[in-house]
Design an enzyme around this catalytic site. Sequence first.
Site, PDB file in Angstrom:
ATOM      1  CG  ASP A 146      -5.869  -2.384 -10.508  1.00 32.25           C
ATOM      2  OD1 ASP A 146      -5.095  -1.483 -10.891  1.00 32.25           O
ATOM      3  OD2 ASP A 146      -5.788  -2.892  -9.372  1.00 32.25           O
ATOM      4  CB  SER A 199      -2.377  -1.870  -4.316  1.00 36.25           C
ATOM      5  OG  SER A 199      -3.105  -0.675  -4.384  1.00 36.25           O
ATOM      6  CG  HIS A 212      -1.955  -0.561  -9.520  1.00 36.99           C
ATOM      7  ND1 HIS A 212      -3.234  -0.947  -9.180  1.00 36.99           N
ATOM      8  CD2 HIS A 212      -1.325  -0.316  -8.346  1.00 36.99           C
ATOM      9  CE1 HIS A 212      -3.363  -0.953  -7.857  1.00 36.99           C
ATOM     10  NE2 HIS A 212      -2.216  -0.566  -7.330  1.00 36.99           N
TER      11      HIS A 212
END
Length: 420
Positions: free
Chosen positions: A145, A353, A192
């Site tokens: 990620d 996600s 994220h």
Amino acid sequence: MQSLPKLAHWEDIITNRNAIKKTLIPAIDNIVNKTYNLNFISSQNYKPKGQVWSAKELENGLNRVYRLIVLTHNPKIPKELLRDIRLLPNVDYADEGKIISSKLPDQQLVSAQSLSSKYQDYSVYLKEAHNITKGHSEIKIAVLDTGIETSHHEFGSNFSNPKDFVNIIDGAEQFVGDYLGMDEVPDDLVGHGTHVTGIISAKGYKMPIGVAPFCTIVPVKVLGALQNKGALVGAGLIDDIDAGIKYAVDKGADVINMSLGIKHSGGGLPHKDIIKYALSNNVCVVAASGNDGTNDKYYPGAIEGVIAVGATDRNGTIAPFSTFGGHVSVSAPGVNIYSSYLNNGYAMSSGTSQASPFVSGAIGLLKSHALKKGKTLTNTSITNILQDTSDKLTRQYKDEKAGFGRINIYDALKMLDYNL
């Protein structure tokens, strides 16, 4: 290619200028140097796991993947150069390296919520599943990620082999934060990856407990932060993402979570060979299906053998943004998910996600429970268990939008117990 010189890995030549080679094979050297009057440096895209290439690495052709960095002031490599290289009899495939981008779901910063329980009702029966197992430290879940804020107080010390693979040169002026120099510090400057990791492994101090809090996390940064029309998107080189996948496999990952995906057109599916290598090593690869709400394919989720995950809301309905199609395997919560964020903070976010790590964590629990019983689960066994125990959202056994349904982690563990 045959009779190639021994080359250093791309990661090595970044830090060791003495390892740089300005040649590959005479035919390619002549095309680049003489025909187009350009210079280049070359490297291998993958490192062997050991001192020599293993049988599986050779079988998947990983020893034959090379990276050429053409030294030119022009922003584009001549298409004719690629054409001429492709025509060489000892070249299987050649393409231009691309910076790919993956839009990051909007994250809403929120203060730590007051929890009467460490569990939120996502209808995946996690509380009941945790009565069986919360994971095992020997089971490793790699998170590929934007990096992870490993110092976040929700995580503790359950990290292993952190790595930053982001090294952007072409187009670097569009990036913010850490985008140069591969190293051992996978700093997350976007949030994220930290949000995704909290869903898997948070201890539940000021947020819902993670799905597999006792499993070990392998943080692998493969996406930098690209500024695009006032918004940040995750972006990186496909070659670096592939190198991150191999790294995770070679460091013993049991599960790889990829809350990312790219569209693709033309020949040669992205990630295909390296995903095949991961699957051949019995590593489960889980990926987000995409967030455009269309019947489309994002990679690696659309590659055969990868578990592509759609997103559901709290009512058990497929989220309108969830990309669908026959490749979607299962679905999981992905709307207004509360999880860890930067600077020891928390955020609410929605997207496939967020759904993907629920499934990665569930697989971590299945592998942990099997390990406790002295067993090893194959990818096929895990896929069958998830499909057979998922709660159907329609009357169909497999739905185009929900796949085989929303995961039921408790039922999956019960079926595993029965099978064992």
